[in-house]
Design a protein around this motif. Structure first.
Motif, PDB file in Angstrom:
ATOM      1  N   ASP A 275       0.785  -1.118  -0.686  1.00  0.00           N
ATOM      2  CA  ASP A 275      -0.177  -0.017  -0.065  1.00  0.00           C
ATOM      3  C   ASP A 275       1.108   1.413  -0.152  1.00  0.00           C
ATOM      4  OD1 ASP A 275      -2.677  -1.347   0.411  1.00  0.00           O
ATOM      5  OD2 ASP A 275      -1.869  -1.510   2.623  1.00  0.00           O
ATOM      6  N   ASP A 276       2.230   1.420  -0.096  1.00  0.00           N
ATOM      7  CA  ASP A 276       2.909   2.477   0.137  1.00  0.00           C
ATOM      8  C   ASP A 276       2.840   3.078  -1.352  1.00  0.00           C
ATOM      9  OD1 ASP A 276       4.887   4.393   0.114  1.00  0.00           O
ATOM     10  OD2 ASP A 276       6.191   2.694   1.111  1.00  0.00           O
ATOM     11  N   ILE A 277       2.433   4.099  -1.394  1.00  0.00           N
ATOM     12  CA  ILE A 277       3.183   4.895  -2.723  1.00  0.00           C
ATOM     13  C   ILE A 277       4.284   4.867  -3.179  1.00  0.00           C
ATOM     14  CG2 ILE A 277       3.363   7.223  -1.948  1.00  0.00           C
ATOM     15  CD1 ILE A 277       0.753   5.851  -5.636  1.00  0.00           C
ATOM     16  N   ASP A 278       5.136   4.774  -2.478  1.00  0.00           N
ATOM     17  CA  ASP A 278       6.976   4.910  -2.388  1.00  0.00           C
ATOM     18  C   ASP A 278       7.300   3.631  -3.530  1.00  0.00           C
ATOM     19  OD1 ASP A 278       7.164   7.297  -1.907  1.00  0.00           O
ATOM     20  OD2 ASP A 278       8.249   6.945  -0.165  1.00  0.00           O
ATOM     21  N   GLU A 279       6.408   2.932  -2.568  1.00  0.00           N
ATOM     22  CA  GLU A 279       7.180   1.089  -3.376  1.00  0.00           C
ATOM     23  C   GLU A 279       6.902   1.068  -4.479  1.00  0.00           C
ATOM     24  OE1 GLU A 279       9.217  -2.828  -2.259  1.00  0.00           O
ATOM     25  OE2 GLU A 279       8.936  -0.607  -1.461  1.00  0.00           O
ATOM     26  N   TYR A 280       5.584   1.666  -4.711  1.00  0.00           N
ATOM     27  CA  TYR A 280       4.949   1.836  -6.065  1.00  0.00           C
ATOM     28  C   TYR A 280       5.705   2.793  -7.660  1.00  0.00           C
ATOM     29  CZ  TYR A 280       1.585   2.518 -10.522  1.00  0.00           C
ATOM     30  OH  TYR A 280       0.744   2.222 -11.638  1.00  0.00           O
ATOM     31  N   ILE A 281       6.165   4.279  -6.667  1.00  0.00           N
ATOM     32  CA  ILE A 281       7.531   4.630  -7.605  1.00  0.00           C
ATOM     33  C   ILE A 281       8.331   4.299  -8.199  1.00  0.00           C
ATOM     34  CG2 ILE A 281       8.245   6.927  -6.681  1.00  0.00           C
ATOM     35  CD1 ILE A 281       6.289   8.562  -5.752  1.00  0.00           C
ATOM     36  N   ARG A 282       9.130   3.468  -6.669  1.00  0.00           N
ATOM     37  CA  ARG A 282      10.332   2.862  -7.328  1.00  0.00           C
ATOM     38  C   ARG A 282      10.065   1.871  -8.509  1.00  0.00           C
ATOM     39  NH1 ARG A 282      11.617   3.797  -1.386  1.00  0.00           N
ATOM     40  NH2 ARG A 282       9.880   2.113  -0.705  1.00  0.00           N
ATOM     41  N   TYR A 283       9.379   0.594  -7.904  1.00  0.00           N
ATOM     42  CA  TYR A 283       9.168   0.083  -8.372  1.00  0.00           C
ATOM     43  C   TYR A 283       7.882  -1.134  -9.768  1.00  0.00           C
ATOM     44  CZ  TYR A 283      12.555  -1.880  -5.653  1.00  0.00           C
ATOM     45  OH  TYR A 283      13.324  -1.779  -4.698  1.00  0.00           O
ATOM     46  N   GLY A 284       7.428   0.142  -9.441  1.00  0.00           N
ATOM     47  CA  GLY A 284       5.277   0.503  -9.924  1.00  0.00           C
ATOM     48  C   GLY A 284       5.868  -0.470 -11.965  1.00  0.00           C
ATOM     49  N   GLY A 285       4.729   0.014 -12.640  1.00  0.00           N
ATOM     50  CA  GLY A 285       5.284  -0.696 -14.507  1.00  0.00           C
ATOM     51  C   GLY A 285       5.336  -2.135 -14.230  1.00  0.00           C
ATOM     52  N   THR A 286       5.811  -3.380 -13.388  1.00  0.00           N
ATOM     53  CA  THR A 286       5.653  -4.304 -13.434  1.00  0.00           C
ATOM     54  C   THR A 286       5.764  -5.115 -12.770  1.00  0.00           C
ATOM     55  OG1 THR A 286       8.405  -4.484 -12.733  1.00  0.00           O
ATOM     56  CG2 THR A 286       7.706  -4.002 -15.540  1.00  0.00           C
ATOM     57  N   PHE A 287       5.339  -6.214 -12.842  1.00  0.00           N
ATOM     58  CA  PHE A 287       5.290  -7.057 -11.017  1.00  0.00           C
ATOM     59  C   PHE A 287       6.840  -7.273 -10.499  1.00  0.00           C
ATOM     60  CE2 PHE A 287       0.913  -7.831 -12.710  1.00  0.00           C
ATOM     61  CZ  PHE A 287      -0.224  -7.128 -11.475  1.00  0.00           C
ATOM     62  N   LYS A 288       6.391  -7.223  -9.346  1.00  0.00           N
ATOM     63  CA  LYS A 288       7.980  -7.030  -8.940  1.00  0.00           C
ATOM     64  C   LYS A 288       8.696  -8.456  -8.636  1.00  0.00           C
ATOM     65  CE  LYS A 288      10.543  -5.871  -4.575  1.00  0.00           C
ATOM     66  NZ  LYS A 288      10.270  -5.042  -3.421  1.00  0.00           N
ATOM     67  N   ALA A 289       9.984  -8.561  -9.157  1.00  0.00           N
ATOM     68  CA  ALA A 289      10.126 -10.417  -9.314  1.00  0.00           C
ATOM     69  C   ALA A 289      11.210 -10.478  -7.255  1.00  0.00           C
ATOM     70  CB  ALA A 289      11.461 -10.518 -10.283  1.00  0.00           C
ATOM     71  N   GLY A 290      11.218 -11.847  -7.490  1.00  0.00           N
ATOM     72  CA  GLY A 290      12.276 -11.911  -6.844  1.00  0.00           C
ATOM     73  C   GLY A 290      10.552 -12.341  -5.673  1.00  0.00           C
ATOM     74  N   GLU A 291      10.366 -11.635  -4.645  1.00  0.00           N
ATOM     75  CA  GLU A 291       9.017 -11.438  -3.395  1.00  0.00           C
ATOM     76  C   GLU A 291       8.645 -11.935  -3.966  1.00  0.00           C
ATOM     77  OE1 GLU A 291       9.013  -7.695  -1.403  1.00  0.00           O
ATOM     78  OE2 GLU A 291      10.534  -7.769  -1.385  1.00  0.00           O
ATOM     79  N   THR A 292       7.577 -12.101  -5.204  1.00  0.00           N
ATOM     80  CA  THR A 292       6.239 -12.641  -5.604  1.00  0.00           C
ATOM     81  C   THR A 292       6.150 -13.372  -6.178  1.00  0.00           C
ATOM     82  OG1 THR A 292       6.018 -10.580  -7.301  1.00  0.00           O
ATOM     83  CG2 THR A 292       5.828 -10.352  -4.899  1.00  0.00           C
ATOM     84  N   HIS A 293       7.428 -13.427  -7.431  1.00  0.00           N
ATOM     85  CA  HIS A 293       7.235 -13.753  -8.658  1.00  0.00           C
ATOM     86  C   HIS A 293       6.202 -13.293  -9.363  1.00  0.00           C
ATOM     87  CE1 HIS A 293      10.828 -16.540  -7.113  1.00  0.00           C
ATOM     88  NE2 HIS A 293      10.253 -16.508  -6.135  1.00  0.00           N
ATOM     89  N   PHE A 294       5.134 -12.859  -9.714  1.00  0.00           N
ATOM     90  CA  PHE A 294       4.075 -12.180 -10.373  1.00  0.00           C
ATOM     91  C   PHE A 294       4.586 -11.914 -11.367  1.00  0.00           C
ATOM     92  CE2 PHE A 294      -0.043 -12.627 -10.490  1.00  0.00           C
ATOM     93  CZ  PHE A 294      -0.439 -11.665 -11.044  1.00  0.00           C
ATOM     94  N   GLU A 295       5.365 -12.483 -12.562  1.00  0.00           N
ATOM     95  CA  GLU A 295       5.630 -12.625 -13.804  1.00  0.00           C
ATOM     96  C   GLU A 295       5.837 -12.923 -15.053  1.00  0.00           C
ATOM     97  OE1 GLU A 295       8.806 -14.222 -12.142  1.00  0.00           O
ATOM     98  OE2 GLU A 295       7.708 -12.754 -10.937  1.00  0.00           O
ATOM     99  N   ASP A 296       6.149 -12.856 -16.171  1.00  0.00           N
ATOM    100  CA  ASP A 296       6.676 -13.838 -17.123  1.00  0.00           C
ATOM    101  C   ASP A 296       7.170 -14.380 -17.118  1.00  0.00           C
ATOM    102  OD1 ASP A 296       5.430 -11.148 -19.610  1.00  0.00           O
ATOM    103  OD2 ASP A 296       3.953 -12.205 -17.915  1.00  0.00           O
ATOM    104  N   ASP A 297       8.260 -13.957 -16.742  1.00  0.00           N
ATOM    105  CA  ASP A 297       9.696 -15.790 -16.743  1.00  0.00           C
ATOM    106  C   ASP A 297       9.982 -15.793 -14.834  1.00  0.00           C
ATOM    107  OD1 ASP A 297      12.865 -15.376 -17.578  1.00  0.00           O
ATOM    108  OD2 ASP A 297      11.758 -16.784 -15.984  1.00  0.00           O
ATOM    109  N   LEU A 298       8.948 -16.729 -14.223  1.00  0.00           N
ATOM    110  CA  LEU A 298       8.975 -17.268 -13.475  1.00  0.00           C
ATOM    111  C   LEU A 298      10.316 -17.762 -12.346  1.00  0.00           C
ATOM    112  CD1 LEU A 298       5.798 -19.363 -13.422  1.00  0.00           C
ATOM    113  CD2 LEU A 298       5.717 -16.987 -12.587  1.00  0.00           C
ATOM    114  N   LEU A 299      11.119 -17.895 -12.843  1.00  0.00           N
ATOM    115  CA  LEU A 299      12.824 -18.325 -13.007  1.00  0.00           C
ATOM    116  C   LEU A 299      13.830 -17.007 -12.301  1.00  0.00           C
ATOM    117  CD1 LEU A 299      13.566 -21.230 -15.392  1.00  0.00           C
ATOM    118  CD2 LEU A 299      12.256 -21.119 -13.126  1.00  0.00           C
ATOM    119  N   ASP A 300      12.842 -15.769 -13.123  1.00  0.00           N
ATOM    120  CA  ASP A 300      13.807 -14.606 -13.333  1.00  0.00           C
ATOM    121  C   ASP A 300      13.528 -14.263 -11.232  1.00  0.00           C
ATOM    122  OD1 ASP A 300      15.540 -12.198 -13.414  1.00  0.00           O
ATOM    123  OD2 ASP A 300      14.541 -12.234 -15.548  1.00  0.00           O
ATOM    124  N   GLU A 301      14.971 -13.782 -10.873  1.00  0.00           N
ATOM    125  CA  GLU A 301      14.577 -13.871  -9.492  1.00  0.00           C
ATOM    126  C   GLU A 301      14.540 -11.908  -9.626  1.00  0.00           C
ATOM    127  OE1 GLU A 301      14.378 -17.635  -7.605  1.00  0.00           O
ATOM    128  OE2 GLU A 301      16.064 -15.822  -7.121  1.00  0.00           O
TER     129      GLU A 301
END
Length: 617
Positions: A275-301
């Motif tokens: 819910d932190d807007i600063d987190e969205y500013i820093r990483y927004g635009g893609t689903f953050k890899a590593g912690e969530t794995h919510f992205e196209d390449d599930l093996l890319d951390e």
């Protein structure tokens, strides 16, 4: 026999389409469309209403294409000599062959079927659905005659997760997943689709389809042959521009599109629990890899916008290579147009990088013709100078070796300056690059209006804030490398760098709010930034039917300060706004603190605001 099964399906499809040919008659000076055919040697005709003409033209064209397929003219175009020979000598596939089809051993491409699909989608069951998932379900569950579905977007925006979630809800014995490779061809895909149809497959998901070099120029076989006979085909790929180009040619009027590039804050918050807007500013635009794995390449951390280097790689792979590969495959590379010289000299990536850095504020042709000067650096210097002037001091940034800073920033971003380029950047280059960035959903035009002017001023916003922020971080890193700046005490150096990034966050927050508001407004309402000779309203939302407006100031702060709403209580500015647009119904400051009311000004939490706005019809 396989051919008989196919013929029956095609014949059934033809039965549902209009018969005869289109002809025109002029009656009482008006040109009217008719369908004309023969029955038992007698010519017959039927009048086509004006409103139905386009639909009839489309269906007659489809019927004729299917009739050609029955004569084996279209399918044979995609078959090699060996397969044609096999079909001529043995028209029946025996039970052993069918068993091979069902196990996947019979296919030329990488085809996954049956229980093997479970291992693919079991990892995405814990994730929530993107808002566009409903659109994919709509395509699968409803009749979209003769159309294929295109799921497209930049890398790491959830395309593969979306597809796997859809597969998990379908009967496995009727579903297949195909992963395309650069060595695959449309002939191979056509043969595999015929075998899948034989084995009773109704739902086919083809991933990375744009890797097939002749896909863009041959894609119509998917809609004209397989979708016409009832097969549901869903296409996705990293080179989203390639999918878009196919809709302008081979798949024109035969596609159902789903966009994934834009991820608003409300979706980011809902799916990732952030819910932190600063987190969205820093990483927004893609689903953050590593912690969530919510992205196209599930093996890319590796997060897309973790730092300047990852952002740079993302721009190169997700955007520049996307454009270059798609254009190279489209019409055999004959559609580069004005970008061919840049592409051949290896300077297209640099040009795209330059435009992306500059476009958030104002897109000017001169940007690529002058020495690189960062807007962030100038903004930071002005901000620090004001503060130091109040304290009776000089700004540290006035002593920075600007040339060294700019050179370092250019090195980080891998941008070639004008004197380093062998090809002159023209207005046509810029216009075409900008056109493709719009098509990729990376940018959107949110015009800024002037209280005294009638023509809106172009204002380009990015749909991926993390990319912008990383480029600002690159500026900070380059500042730290500057000789004079590096000699300052660590505390003072850190202060200045933090001020630069805070200034960037503040401007980015304004753009995020404006962009997401525009995308959710219903017809009859619009939002824009309104400028005055002195001062501005960060956002104005106007109801053009009711002639009412709401005024907004947007602040990257969690504290309340009268300076924040000084323009909202400026009687002259408010009076001019009401005269031009309508009655003011609310004055709002969006900030990072709690909801309050001060001097008639409503203070709302910006994160709650962004989560509350949804698209209205």
């Amino acid at each position: 026999m396989y051919e008989n099964r196919r013929d029956i399906k095609i014949e059934n499809a033809i039965e549902k389409l209009p018969k005869g040919n289109i002809t025109y008659k002029t009656i009482r000076g008006k040109r009217r469309m008719y369908l004309q055919w023969y029955e038992d040697g007698v010519k017959k005709s039927s009048y086509v209403k004006k409103a139905e003409e386009e639909d009839v033209i489309y269906k007659v064209k489809r019927r004729k294409e299917l009739e050609k397929i029955l004569k084996s003219t279209l399918i044979n175009d995609y078959e090699d000599t060996e397969l044609t020979s096999q079909m001529n000598t043995a028209s029946t596939l025996y039970l052993s062959d069918i068993e091979k089809v069902n196990t996947g051993a019979f296919y030329e491409m990488r085809v996954v079927m049956g229980s093997s699909l479970e291992s693919m989608y079991k990892g995405v069951g814990k994730f929530g659905h993107r808002e566009c998932f409903d659109l994919l379900e709509k395509f699968i569950q409803n009749d979209f005659y003769g159309k294929v579905c295109l799921v497209y977007g930049l890398r790491r925006t959830g395309k593969t997760t979306l597809v796997l979630q859809a597969i998990s809800k379908l009967p496995l014995n009727q579903t297949a997943y195909i992963k395309a490779l650069t060595t695959d061809t449309m002939a191979m895909l056509n043969r595999d689709l015929r075998k899948l149809e034989l084995s009773g497959i109704k739902y086919v998901f083809i991933d990375e389809v744009t890797l097939i070099s002749d896909f863009i120029d041959s894609a119509s076989i998917l809609s004209d042959v397989y979708a016409m006979t009832g097969m549901k085909i869903i296409l996705s790929g990293t080179d989203s521009l390639g999918l878009l180009l196919s809709t302008d040619d081979e798949l024109y009027d035969r596609s159902y599109t789903i966009h994934t590039t834009f991820i608003p804050f409300r979706e980011y918050s809902q799916l990732l629990g952030i819910d932190d807007i600063d987190e969205y500013i820093r990483y927004g635009g893609t689903f953050k890899a590593g912690e969530t794995h919510f992205e196209d390449d599930l093996l890319d951390e590796e997060a897309s916008f973790r730092d300047d280097e990852t952002a740079r790689r993302y721009i190169d792979t997700a955007i520049a290579r996307n454009i270059q590969h798609s254009l190279a495959c489209y019409r055999s590379g004959g559609h580069f147009r004005h970008l061919l010289d840049l592409y051949e000299c290896g300077e297209l990536t640099g040009a795209i990088n330059r435009i992306i850095e500059d476009m958030n504020h104002r897109f000017l042709i001169a940007v690529l013709e002058k020495d690189f000067v960062s807007h962030d650096l100038g903004s930071a210097r002005q901000m620090d100078r004001k503060k130091k002037a109040k304290e009776g001091k000089e700004s540290v940034l006035d002593y920075i070796d600007e040339k060294a800073v700019v050179n370092r920033l250019r090195e980080i971003l891998d941008i070639k300056n004008s004197d380093e380029r062998s090809v002159k950047i023209s207005k046509d280059h810029i216009a075409q690059i900008k056109e493709y960035l719009f098509l990729l959903d990376l940018i959107i035009d949110c015009p800024s209006e002037s209280i005294e002017g009638s023509t809106p001023e172009e204002r380009i916003l990015f749909t991926q804030p993390g990319m912008r922020y990383c480029q600002a971080q690159a500026l900070v890193f380059s500042l730290m490398k500057d000789e004079l700046f590096n000699m300052l005490p660590a505390r003072e150096k850190g202060e200045v760098c933090n001020k630069i990034l805070e200034d960037v966050k503040g401007r980015m927050l304004e753009e995020i709010v404006l962009l997401e508001t525009i995308k959710t407004l219903p017809k009859g309402k619009r939002a824009f930034k309104l400028s005055f000779p002195i001062g501005e309203f960060d956002m104005v939302v106007i109801d053009e039917r009711e002639y009412t407006i709401k005024l907004y100031e947007i602040k990257h702060s969690d504290t309340i300060d009268p300076h924040q709403y000084r323009y909202l209580i400026n009687e002259e500015m408010c009076s001019k706004a009401e005269f031009k647009y309508g009655t003011i119904t609310e004055k709002v400051v969006l900030y990072r603190g709690e909801e309050k009311e001060v001097c008639g000004i409503h203070y709302y939490n910006v994160e709650e605001y962004l989560k509350s706005i949804v698209r209205k019809s």
